[in-house]
Design a protein around this motif. Sequence first.
Motif, PDB file in Angstrom:
ATOM      1  N   ILE A  49       2.036   3.421  -8.320  1.00 24.88           N
ATOM      2  CA  ILE A  49       2.000   2.609  -7.098  1.00 24.88           C
ATOM      3  C   ILE A  49       3.069   3.062  -6.127  1.00 24.88           C
ATOM      4  N   ALA A  50       4.243   3.390  -6.645  1.00 21.84           N
ATOM      5  CA  ALA A  50       5.345   3.828  -5.784  1.00 21.84           C
ATOM      6  C   ALA A  50       4.979   5.089  -5.018  1.00 21.84           C
ATOM      7  N   GLU A  51       4.239   5.997  -5.656  1.00 20.95           N
ATOM      8  CA  GLU A  51       3.831   7.221  -4.978  1.00 20.95           C
ATOM      9  C   GLU A  51       2.856   6.916  -3.841  1.00 20.95           C
ATOM     10  N   TYR A  52       1.905   6.033  -4.112  1.00 19.50           N
ATOM     11  CA  TYR A  52       0.936   5.685  -3.065  1.00 19.50           C
ATOM     12  C   TYR A  52       1.602   4.910  -1.932  1.00 19.50           C
ATOM     13  N   LEU A  53       2.604   4.116  -2.263  1.00 19.12           N
ATOM     14  CA  LEU A  53       3.309   3.342  -1.238  1.00 19.12           C
ATOM     15  C   LEU A  53       4.031   4.228  -0.236  1.00 19.12           C
ATOM     16  N   LYS A  54       4.262   5.466  -0.590  1.00 19.75           N
ATOM     17  CA  LYS A  54       4.906   6.395   0.349  1.00 19.75           C
ATOM     18  C   LYS A  54       3.995   6.701   1.539  1.00 19.75           C
ATOM     19  N   ILE A  55       2.687   6.534   1.339  1.00 15.35           N
ATOM     20  CA  ILE A  55       1.758   6.859   2.426  1.00 15.35           C
ATOM     21  C   ILE A  55       0.891   5.668   2.837  1.00 15.35           C
ATOM     22  N   CYS A  56       0.924   4.593   2.056  1.00 14.31           N
ATOM     23  CA  CYS A  56       0.096   3.414   2.356  1.00 14.31           C
ATOM     24  C   CYS A  56       0.858   2.180   1.881  1.00 14.31           C
ATOM     25  N   ASP A  57       1.379   1.410   2.812  1.00  7.89           N
ATOM     26  CA  ASP A  57       2.278   0.323   2.422  1.00  7.89           C
ATOM     27  C   ASP A  57       1.598  -1.034   2.312  1.00  7.89           C
ATOM     28  N   ASP A  58       0.273  -1.060   2.332  1.00 11.52           N
ATOM     29  CA  ASP A  58      -0.456  -2.328   2.255  1.00 11.52           C
ATOM     30  C   ASP A  58      -1.860  -2.019   1.736  1.00 11.52           C
ATOM     31  N   PHE A  59      -2.146  -2.380   0.491  1.00  9.80           N
ATOM     32  CA  PHE A  59      -3.427  -2.000  -0.083  1.00  9.80           C
ATOM     33  C   PHE A  59      -3.842  -2.980  -1.167  1.00  9.80           C
ATOM     34  N   LEU A  60      -5.069  -2.786  -1.649  1.00  7.42           N
ATOM     35  CA  LEU A  60      -5.633  -3.605  -2.724  1.00  7.42           C
ATOM     36  C   LEU A  60      -5.869  -2.734  -3.940  1.00  7.42           C
ATOM     37  N   ILE A  61      -5.545  -3.281  -5.105  1.00  7.86           N
ATOM     38  CA  ILE A  61      -5.774  -2.535  -6.333  1.00  7.86           C
ATOM     39  C   ILE A  61      -6.629  -3.373  -7.272  1.00  7.86           C
ATOM     40  N   PHE A  62      -7.652  -2.746  -7.848  1.00  2.00           N
ATOM     41  CA  PHE A  62      -8.548  -3.430  -8.773  1.00  2.00           C
ATOM     42  C   PHE A  62      -7.887  -3.505 -10.152  1.00  2.00           C
ATOM     43  N   GLY A  63      -8.171  -4.583 -10.852  1.00  2.00           N
ATOM     44  CA  GLY A  63      -7.760  -4.686 -12.239  1.00  2.00           C
ATOM     45  C   GLY A  63      -6.627  -5.661 -12.477  1.00  2.00           C
ATOM     46  N   ALA A  64      -5.957  -5.482 -13.621  1.00  2.00           N
ATOM     47  CA  ALA A  64      -4.892  -6.396 -14.025  1.00  2.00           C
ATOM     48  C   ALA A  64      -3.691  -6.293 -13.102  1.00  2.00           C
ATOM     49  N   PHE A  74       1.672  -9.881  -3.555  1.00  2.00           N
ATOM     50  CA  PHE A  74       1.864 -11.120  -2.815  1.00  2.00           C
ATOM     51  C   PHE A  74       0.648 -12.027  -2.812  1.00  2.00           C
ATOM     52  N   SER A  75      -0.492 -11.560  -3.282  1.00  2.00           N
ATOM     53  CA  SER A  75      -1.643 -12.454  -3.358  1.00  2.00           C
ATOM     54  C   SER A  75      -2.717 -11.838  -4.234  1.00  2.00           C
ATOM     55  N   GLN A  76      -3.630 -12.667  -4.662  1.00  2.00           N
ATOM     56  CA  GLN A  76      -4.766 -12.214  -5.454  1.00  2.00           C
ATOM     57  C   GLN A  76      -6.044 -12.601  -4.732  1.00  2.00           C
ATOM     58  N   LEU A  77      -6.972 -11.667  -4.658  1.00  2.00           N
ATOM     59  CA  LEU A  77      -8.271 -11.930  -4.064  1.00  2.00           C
ATOM     60  C   LEU A  77      -9.317 -11.876  -5.175  1.00  2.00           C
ATOM     61  N   VAL A  78      -9.986 -12.992  -5.396  1.00  2.00           N
ATOM     62  CA  VAL A  78     -11.040 -13.043  -6.407  1.00  2.00           C
ATOM     63  C   VAL A  78     -12.386 -12.894  -5.702  1.00  2.00           C
ATOM     64  N   CYS A  79     -13.162 -11.926  -6.136  1.00  2.00           N
ATOM     65  CA  CYS A  79     -14.473 -11.677  -5.541  1.00  2.00           C
ATOM     66  C   CYS A  79     -15.574 -11.858  -6.580  1.00  2.00           C
TER      67      CYS A  79
END
Length: 220
Positions: A49-64, A74-79
Amino acid sequence: MYQKLDNPVYHSLNEYHKNFCLNFGDSKFYNPEVAAFGGSLKVAKDKDIAEYLKICDDFLIFGARPQDNFTKVFSQLVCDQYVLEKKIDLDFTEEIVLLQEENNEELLGFIKNFYPYYFKSRTPELGRYFGIFKDNKLVAVTGERMQIADMTEVSAVITDTAYHGKDYAKQLIAFVTDKIFEDHKTPFLHVAESNTGAKKLYDKLGFNHRGTINLRSVKG
């Protein structure tokens, strides 16, 4: 049969969308100009995550829920996740147009009025997008986003509020899913658990509810 839909981001990037994939350890992320999504078959590691945060500082990740030594979840989105197994029986009364590259500026502007977070400058490259025009103005769209080898996600089901009640969404969903079936693939989609109106529409159109998917919002 639909096990890969437990993590459609990871499998899309592993199969159909390899050209948009950034690999960080056990995790796969979309190029942030294309989509701000990531996925891992395991719990995403801090260093990935830290590596991706270097180029994208706001994103959604699937899974646990990821560990958060480097990030703040900061939040969870249930779909709710839906799958369509047979064509929708619907008459088309509107002209539906395949949007081309020259339509991208109008498409981006239209969608960002409704879902600015989920649609990036290169999102149209993920699949086909279709629209309905009135008076030379785009008033409704639907398209394709995540794609696994034998499944394609229906996304961006949006109608201008001034044109609600005219069944544009129904016709676009039926049209796009017909195209997906023609590709010998199965349509699926995601909708926020709280969006009861949309879920009623998908039930009416014949989609089968598969279950829920957790997305975690991550900010650096």
